[in-house]
Design an enzyme around this catalytic site. Structure first.
Site, mmCIF file in Angstrom:
data_model
loop_
_atom_site.group_PDB
_atom_site.id
_atom_site.type_symbol
_atom_site.label_atom_id
_atom_site.label_comp_id
_atom_site.label_asym_id
_atom_site.label_seq_id
_atom_site.Cartn_x
_atom_site.Cartn_y
_atom_site.Cartn_z
ATOM 1 C CG ASP A 8 5.966 0.658 -3.682
ATOM 2 O OD1 ASP A 8 5.183 -0.101 -4.271
ATOM 3 O OD2 ASP A 8 6.280 0.501 -2.484
ATOM 4 C CG ASP A 10 0.894 -1.824 -0.475
ATOM 5 O OD1 ASP A 10 0.073 -0.897 -0.413
ATOM 6 O OD2 ASP A 10 0.590 -3.001 -0.765
ATOM 7 C CG ASP A 213 8.639 -0.482 0.463
ATOM 8 O OD1 ASP A 213 8.267 -0.721 -0.699
ATOM 9 O OD2 ASP A 213 8.223 -1.097 1.454
HETATM 10 MG MG LIG Z 1 6.296 -1.431 -1.338
#
Ligand SMILES: [Mg+2]
Length: 265
Positions: A8, A10, A213
């Site tokens: 991922d 961000d 995340d």
């Molecule tokens: Mg993310």
């Protein structure tokens, strides 16, 4: 065994607030020298991801807009694969999701029907996008150039919208900051599985790693051999239901760096 990392962006490879990748650079350099592909798998668009690929000199395939399409640099793989694709100047593209035009039509209809006030990228000027997202002007323009998904930046959808989106084969996925409406048949996990099968077709069995995340990464983390969650800025790990992802100590790119170092060893 060859290794491959799906990550991922961000809040994972990039700092959630500043979008900085400074803490991940060392590890990325080492992965490049070790020949480990780093596959971006993010809600970000092709143009946004190209910016980071160029900044970090990463030449591997990438997965855009939450699994809506796989972009493979031309000539990257030598062997044929069975998936439908088309060619652009630079890439072979495997599309997995509905076009952004059809998604925008659907959202505009619902906004009118339910008298809602939400706004998505194509409703806004780059200046407004910049203010809302914290992206600079160039990054805002890159985020606004979308192919397969649309993101709600202000206001909210209503319950009725969600039911209708479902009937139309669309779904809204919560991200680190905003929810994004995409084709419900696409998810990061399916795209990871397809790209992994293409790698294995070319190189034989691969050891796959995933780093994320948020809830938005769950399907990607389920599709890999070893999954890791970096800490959120609060110090917590996203509560995921169906994954054996291990929590790493380290917020965002700091945690990413730790996982990458472990993979290199
Ligand atoms: Mg993310």
């Amino acid at each position: 065994m060859n290794k491959v990392i799906f990550t991922d962006l961000d809040g994972t490879l990039l700092d959630l607030k500043t979008y900085s990748f400074i803490q991940s650079i060392d590890a990325i350099e080492q992965l490049k020298s070790a020949g480990v592909p780093v596959i971006f798998c993010s809600s970000k668009t092709r143009y946004e991801q190209e910016f980071y690929r160029e900044s970090l000199d990463i030449k591997d395939p990438f997965i855009v807009e939450n699994g809506s399409a796989i972009f493979i640099p031309k000539g990257y793989f030598k062997t044929q694969h069975p998936f439908n694709s088309y060619l652009t100047d630079d890439y072979e593209v495997i599309p997995l999701g509905k076009s952004v035009d059809s998604i925008r039509r659907s959202l505009a209809e619902k906004r009118e029907k339910y008298q809602l006030k939400f706004a998505y990228y194509s409703d806004l000027e780059p200046e407004e996008v910049s203010t809302i997202t914290g992206l600079d002007m160039k990054s805002s323009r890159r985020a606004m150039t979308r192919d397969f998904s649309e993101t709600i930046l202000t206001g909210r959808l209503s319950e009725g919208c969600y039911a209708e989106l479902d009937n139309e084969g669309l779904v809204s996925i919560p991200g680190s900051k905003f929810e994004t409406v995409i084709d419900s048949r696409t998810d990061k996990g399916k795209a990871v599985e397809i790209l992994l099968s293409i790698y294995e077709n070319e190189f034989g069995k691969m050891r796959s790693y995933g780093i994320g995340d948020s809830k938005n990464d769950e399907a990607m983390l389920q599709a890999v051999d070893e999954a890791y969650l970096v800490q959120r800025p609060s110090g917590e790990w996203a509560p995921l239901e169906n994954t054996s992802a291990r929590g790493v100590i380290g917020i965002g790119p700091l945690g990413w760096n730790k996982v990458a170092n472990m993979i290199i060893k």
